[in-house]
Write a protein that holds these residues in place. Structure first.
Motif, short mmCIF file in Angstrom:
data_model
loop_
_atom_site.label_atom_id
_atom_site.label_comp_id
_atom_site.label_asym_id
_atom_site.label_seq_id
_atom_site.Cartn_x
_atom_site.Cartn_y
_atom_site.Cartn_z
N UNK A 1 0.79 -1.23 0.00
CA UNK A 1 0.00 0.00 0.00
C UNK A 1 0.83 1.28 0.00
N UNK A 2 2.07 1.22 0.43
CA UNK A 2 2.92 2.40 0.48
C UNK A 2 3.96 2.42 -0.63
N UNK A 3 3.68 1.70 -1.72
CA UNK A 3 4.62 1.65 -2.84
C UNK A 3 4.85 3.05 -3.39
N UNK A 4 6.06 3.29 -3.83
CA UNK A 4 6.40 4.55 -4.48
C UNK A 4 5.54 4.68 -5.74
N UNK A 5 4.82 5.80 -5.92
CA UNK A 5 3.94 5.95 -7.09
C UNK A 5 4.65 5.75 -8.43
N UNK A 6 5.92 6.16 -8.55
CA UNK A 6 6.67 5.96 -9.78
C UNK A 6 6.88 4.47 -10.04
N UNK A 7 7.29 3.74 -9.02
CA UNK A 7 7.47 2.29 -9.16
C UNK A 7 6.15 1.61 -9.53
N UNK A 8 5.09 2.06 -8.92
CA UNK A 8 3.76 1.53 -9.21
C UNK A 8 3.38 1.78 -10.66
#
Length: 177
Positions: A78-85
């Motif tokens: 749930x706290x993944x980096x938005x760029x990585x996502x």
């Protein structure tokens, strides 16, 4: 601002949490507010040689297939980096790796009922490396359309996903499309 008098969880699964708040408005009127809590997700406007990468998939709530931009969240992170996502979802759903990607902004999806928001990215310099769909996305199909054809589908009502339309509009207004 509302004063929360009481808050209780009504339902929870790996994708969402539903809570019910008893609130008091600034004017003293009490009421109930139901809130859907979901993790933020990434949506990607990926364009190569004038062609926009899209996906179609069955959406159970509306009981039909939907033409959309690639997007998604990782409930297990749930706290993944938005760029990585964004990079992960683009490759997972379309098979493309973006060698250039930049964040265009953030939008709430339905701020009257939900906490979920979309991190919007623009991706270019695409390289096909192969899809990696989740089991739950077995019916997802990727496709590409020219920007002009995609805009025609928005105008005709063939594209109905609000996140797709809003993210595309942001990219267009910022001069990326």
């Amino acid at each position: 601002m509302f004063k929360v008098i009481n808050s209780k969880e009504i339902y929870k699964n790996k994708w969402m949490r539903l809570r019910e708040d008893i609130i008091e408005r600034a004017n003293g009127v009490k009421g109930i507010y139901t809130v859907v809590e979901k993790n933020d997700f990434a949506v990607i406007i990926a364009i190569e040689n004038g062609m926009l990468q899209l996906v179609t998939q069955y959406r159970h709530p509306i009981q039909e297939r939907s033409l959309e931009l690639p997007m998604g969240a990782w409930p297990e992170k749930p706290n993944a980096n938005p760029l990585d996502l964004a990079l992960g979802e683009l490759q997972e759903e379309t098979g493309y790796k973006a060698n250039h990607i930049e964040k265009l902004g953030f939008q709430y999806v339905d701020n009257g009922a939900s906490t979920v928001g979309a991190h919007i990215f623009y991706a270019t310099d695409l390289e096909f490396v192969g899809k990696n769909l989740d089991e739950e996305e077995a019916d997802l199909e990727s496709c590409e359309l020219s920007v002009k054809d995609f805009e025609s589908k928005i105008v005709s009502g063939e594209v109905t996903d609000a996140t797709t339309i809003a993210a595309f509009a942001l990219a267009k207004l910022k001069g990326f499309v």
